[in-house]
Design an enzyme around this catalytic site. Structure first.
Site, PDB file in Angstrom:
ATOM      1  N   TRP A 356       0.822  -1.218   0.000  1.00 47.14           N
ATOM      2  CA  TRP A 356       0.000   0.000   0.000  1.00 47.14           C
ATOM      3  C   TRP A 356       0.851   1.261   0.000  1.00 47.14           C
ATOM      4  CZ3 TRP A 356      -1.914   2.267   5.213  1.00 47.14           C
ATOM      5  CH2 TRP A 356      -0.911   2.146   6.190  1.00 47.14           C
ATOM      6  N   ASP A 357       2.182   1.109  -0.121  1.00 53.09           N
ATOM      7  CA  ASP A 357       3.083   2.221   0.160  1.00 53.09           C
ATOM      8  C   ASP A 357       2.940   3.388  -0.801  1.00 53.09           C
ATOM      9  OD1 ASP A 357       5.472   0.989   2.217  1.00 53.09           O
ATOM     10  OD2 ASP A 357       4.228  -0.431   1.133  1.00 53.09           O
ATOM     11  N   GLU A 495       0.832  -4.889  12.113  1.00 61.32           N
ATOM     12  CA  GLU A 495       0.829  -6.322  11.809  1.00 61.32           C
ATOM     13  C   GLU A 495       1.184  -7.193  13.012  1.00 61.32           C
ATOM     14  OE1 GLU A 495       3.546  -6.457   8.554  1.00 61.32           O
ATOM     15  OE2 GLU A 495       2.006  -5.898   7.093  1.00 61.32           O
ATOM     16  N   LYS A 612       3.438  -2.504  16.136  1.00 63.42           N
ATOM     17  CA  LYS A 612       4.662  -2.427  15.341  1.00 63.42           C
ATOM     18  C   LYS A 612       4.782  -1.074  14.654  1.00 63.42           C
ATOM     19  CE  LYS A 612       6.752  -4.561  11.222  1.00 63.42           C
ATOM     20  NZ  LYS A 612       6.559  -5.582  10.168  1.00 63.42           N
ATOM     21  N   GLN A 613       3.653  -0.567  14.180  1.00 59.80           N
ATOM     22  CA  GLN A 613       3.667   0.713  13.474  1.00 59.80           C
ATOM     23  C   GLN A 613       2.371   1.445  13.724  1.00 59.80           C
ATOM     24  OE1 GLN A 613       4.091  -0.916   9.446  1.00 59.80           O
ATOM     25  NE2 GLN A 613       2.103  -0.098   8.938  1.00 59.80           N
TER      26      GLN A 613
END
Length: 797
Positions: A356-357, A495, A612-613
């Site tokens: 999706w970046d 994730e 994680k993010q």
């Protein structure tokens, strides 16, 4: 902010074997079609070079193989970018025994320099060979003027007494995809039916194919030099072609060049023999100076569309490096070649697949090089039918895009990930990140806002947006107990949470997913409302959208459930607050990646209140706080400025930042809430690859999404430039430490120059513009005529 050449250069003053793999990725070259790691050519040609120090990666953008593998006892077909044969092996010797690059050849001096303005990589090396000290200047480039051409040039300075030099040129076709140890079971050897043929005058050709039908490769190499012409001797050593000659040195100087042409698939004639003849004929005969000039001019034109200047020289260099990697991955040669946006560039990281970046790149690309953004949209649109079929098979409607895509449009998430700490295979459920559809809709809308091309809404962008909305409408379910719609069994951007408490994959009501579904449904309704009635009816007719569907979409935009506390804090998903708190050491001390560490202990991150993010904070990255608040309130929830700040603080406290995207998301999300924290995150994200540790993830390929995101934060959050339906909205919020900034953006064919100096942002419409630029600031709306200026006061915090 005068041009300072050092701001365009990344330089290393000494060789470091431990850091070489990172530098090979950091200094890699590309032209949108080919990608070339900065591996030393002599390492591929010397007899006993250290094989674990260098990795000769060479790639063709989008050239994937889905050859069969067995992973964890199961058959797997996973599309992966192919490491091409290495055509750049080159070495010299004075006695035929000791070759440059061998372990016993001492380096006396070493400098490696990337010149970003000309996309040229140089090395200057002094070394000792057979008792003599020699100096080498190497230049390499991937031509932006010819997308199939790679050039390597050595200029050798020899001391008096050295009259002859032996030259060795090597083509290594025995390469594998072997850079990333944890991916080894999925990778390995991919090239088949290899044919290596020497030709006259230091030329050679190669052909091969992949297991994937229709994937064919042909390569031609020409090694030439300025010494007296001597015959080349050729020898095949397995899957390596070694060519060698002896040169007479004139005036202590010898120039050696390698020219490489690469073509694939439909670019080639039908037979391998004819393909080899064609690439041989395509080898250029012009001088290196001429080829280099054409390449440099092409880059000059490209950089002119992305001007940037900062008073902070170090930050400017970092951001230029980010822009450089973005523009050499998605270049003017990319559109029309069916290429997506790989988060590690065209390298082996993440198998070269597409996630999706591009959501981090679209605001920048669409406002500088909209044709490149349109090419990325073409990639998604070509896979729309496959996404529709995937939704149908899942019992849903609309288009269900895969989390990880490559060539076919099918889901490419590996079924298992190897934990390098335990050696065990971990199931990978991240394919449930359905929010990829919202990202694609967002990107399509960004391109429309930047270009004003209504044909996008009646065509590709409109189809994508409406079929993605239809997918959300079929995925959401009515919950009688809550009297709201819910979305179950999905995974958000974070994730580290993949499983429900009952062990089933997926989470319920991820806040980011639910709100992006609402935003996508609202967008679909807005698209239809923005179109003339006849065009809207034609689009709905083409997609077979029934009249009742729009009513359902509207209902969902008012009655979607959110996991929100009574005090307004938006939680990551249902049950997140009930998870176990995280030990302080996990957030403060150095340790392996937490999911690996926990799995090796028999534990898993799903049990803990960590991320994680950035997940919820991604909403604040995409939308201004006022718009996010309006979106949440439209669902019937109370949400004010205090709730926004509490939401940001709560979700920030759980972040481990083990994803490079997390830093840049926090920089953007906090720009209007906590400018000092935003600036700290921005500085960290600016150096995420340039200052990364040798053993970090950069060696697999740069973090292209985060690099694009840093440019987006500067432009969209700090300078406050946002494309809206009625023009450009300018709402600057520069941190106090940012310094002065100069950049330009394009909006619907007109250029606008922005200069931030002190407490003022000055807007200047290009005199060559053929139309006014509609500008909206806190003071109201104003059309900016060609050549006109507008000063905006901005408080630095």
């Amino acid at each position: 902010m005068q041009k300072d050449e050092t701001r365009w250069q990344v330089r290393f003053e000494a060789f470091d074997a431990d850091d070489e793999h990172r530098r090979e990725a950091l200094l890699a070259l590309g032209n949108g079609v080919l990608s070339w790691r900065a591996s030393a050519p002599e390492a591929s040609a010397a007899d006993d070079a250290a094989s674990d120090v260098h990795y000769a990666g060479f790639y063709r953008a989008g050239w994937y193989d889905d050859g069969a593998r067995e992973v964890n006892g199961e058959p797997v077909r996973l599309e992966a970018l192919v490491n091409l044969p290495d055509p750049f092996g080159l070495s010299v010797s004075l006695d035929g025994r000791q070759w440059f690059g061998s372990a016993d050849v001492p380096l006396l001096a070493y400098r490696q320099s990337l010149y970003m303005d000309r996309a040229r990589l140089e090395r200057e090396i002094s070394f000792q060979l057979a008792g003599h000290s020699l100096r080498l200047r190497e230049i390499r480039l991937l031509s932006l003027a010819n997308p199939h051409l790679a050039l390597l040039r050595w200029e050798l300075q020899c001391p008096p007494g050295v009259e002859r030099v032996q030259v060795r040129s090597v083509i290594d076709a025995g390469v594998e995809n072997a850079l990333i140890g944890k991916n080894r079971a999925y990778e390995g050897k991919r090239l088949r039916d290899l044919v290596l043929e020497p030709a006259e005058g230091g030329r050679a050709t190669l052909s091969a194919r992949l297991e994937t039908p229709g994937r064919r490769l042909a390569m031609a190499v020409h090694a030439c030099h300025t010494g007296q012409i001597q015959p080349w001797r050729s020898e095949c050593q397995g899957e390596r072609l070694l060519q060698q000659t002896e040169c007479v040195v004139e005036n202590g100087r010898l120039v050696i060049e390698k020219r490489v042409i690469v073509q694939v698939d439909s670019e080639l004639p039908s037979t391998a023999a004819d393909a080899r003849k064609q690439v041989l004929a395509c080898l250029p005969t012009q001088s290196f100076a001429r080829l280099h000039l054409r390449h440099a001019r092409a880059w000059q034109r490209l950089w002119a569309q992305a001007p940037l200047g900062l008073s902070d020289a170090g930050l400017e260099k970092s951001l230029r490096l980010h822009g450089f990697h973005l523009l050499q991955t998605i270049s003017p040669h990319s559109p029309g070649r069916d290429l997506g946006f790989p988060p590690r560039g065209w390298h082996e990281g993440y198998f070269g697949q597409v996630f999706w970046d591009e959501i981090f790149a679209y605001p920048f690309l669409s406002s500088h090089l909209p044709d490149l953004a349109r090419g990325l949209l073409d990639y998604r649109y070509r896979r729309l039918d496959t996404a529709r079929e995937r939704a149908r098979i899942a019992g849903l409607r609309g288009a269900m895009f895969p989390w990880r895509s490559a060539g076919s449009g099918r889901e490419q998430t590996p079924p298992f990930q190897c934990n390098p700490l335990s050696g065990r295979w971990m199931p990978d459920y991240t394919y449930r990140q359905r929010h990829i559809g919202a990202a694609i809709a967002h990107d399509a809308w960004q391109l429309y806002l930047a270009t004003g091309d209504q044909g996008l809404l009646t065509g590709q962008a409109g189809e994508l947006i409406l079929d993605i909305a239809r997918f959300w409408a079929s995925l959401a379910r009515w919950d009688e107990a809550r009297s709201r719609f819910v979305i179950l069994g999905v995974i958000g951007p974070d994730e580290y949470h993949n499983l429900r408490r009952d062990g089933q994959p997926g989470l319920d009501n991820n806040a980011y997913t639910n709100l992006m579904a609402v935003w996508s449904l609202r967008l679909a309704l807005d698209v239809l409302a923005a179109l003339p009635e006849s065009a809207a009816q034609a689009l709905c007719s083409r997609l077979d959208i029934q009249p009742g569907e729009r009513g359902i979409w509207h209902d969902m935009t008012r009655r979607m459930y959110l996991p929100i506390r009574p005090d307004g804090v938006l939680l990551q998903f249902d049950g997140f607050e009930q998870l176990e708190p995280v030990p302080d050491a996990w957030m403060q001390e150095d340790h392996p990646r937490l999911d690996w560490m926990l799995e090796a202990r028999g534990d898993r991150p799903d049990r803990y209140r960590l991320a994680k993010q950035a997940d919820v904070l991604m909403l604040l990255y995409l939308f201004p706080g006022s718009r996010l608040g309006e979106l949440i309130r439209s669902l019937g929830y109370a949400f004010d400025e205090h709730a926004l700040r509490r939401t940001a603080a709560f979700n920030l406290s759980s972040l481990t930042h083990e994803s490079s995207l997390s830093l840049v998301v926090c920089a953007g999300a906090l720009a209007g809430i906590d400018p000092a924290a935003s600036w700290r995150f921005f500085q960290q994200s600016a150096g995420s690859d340039l200052q990364a540790p040798s053993e970090g993830g950069t060696l697999e390929g740069v973090h292209l999404g985060a690099m694009a995101g840093s440019l987006d934060v500067l432009q969209r959050h700090y300078l406050g430039v946002r494309a809206e339906h009625d023009g450009l909205q300018i709402a600057p919020a520069p941190p106090a430490a940012l310094g002065n900034v100069r950049l330009s953006v394009q909006h619907r064919g007109a250029w606008l120059r922005l200069t931030l100096e002190g407490q003022t942002l000055l807007l200047c419409a290009d005199p060559a513009n053929r139309r006014d630029i509609p500008i909206t600031t806190a003071a109201g709306a104003k059309p900016l005529a060609p050549g006109q200026r507008l000063a905006i006061a901005c408080e630095r915090r």
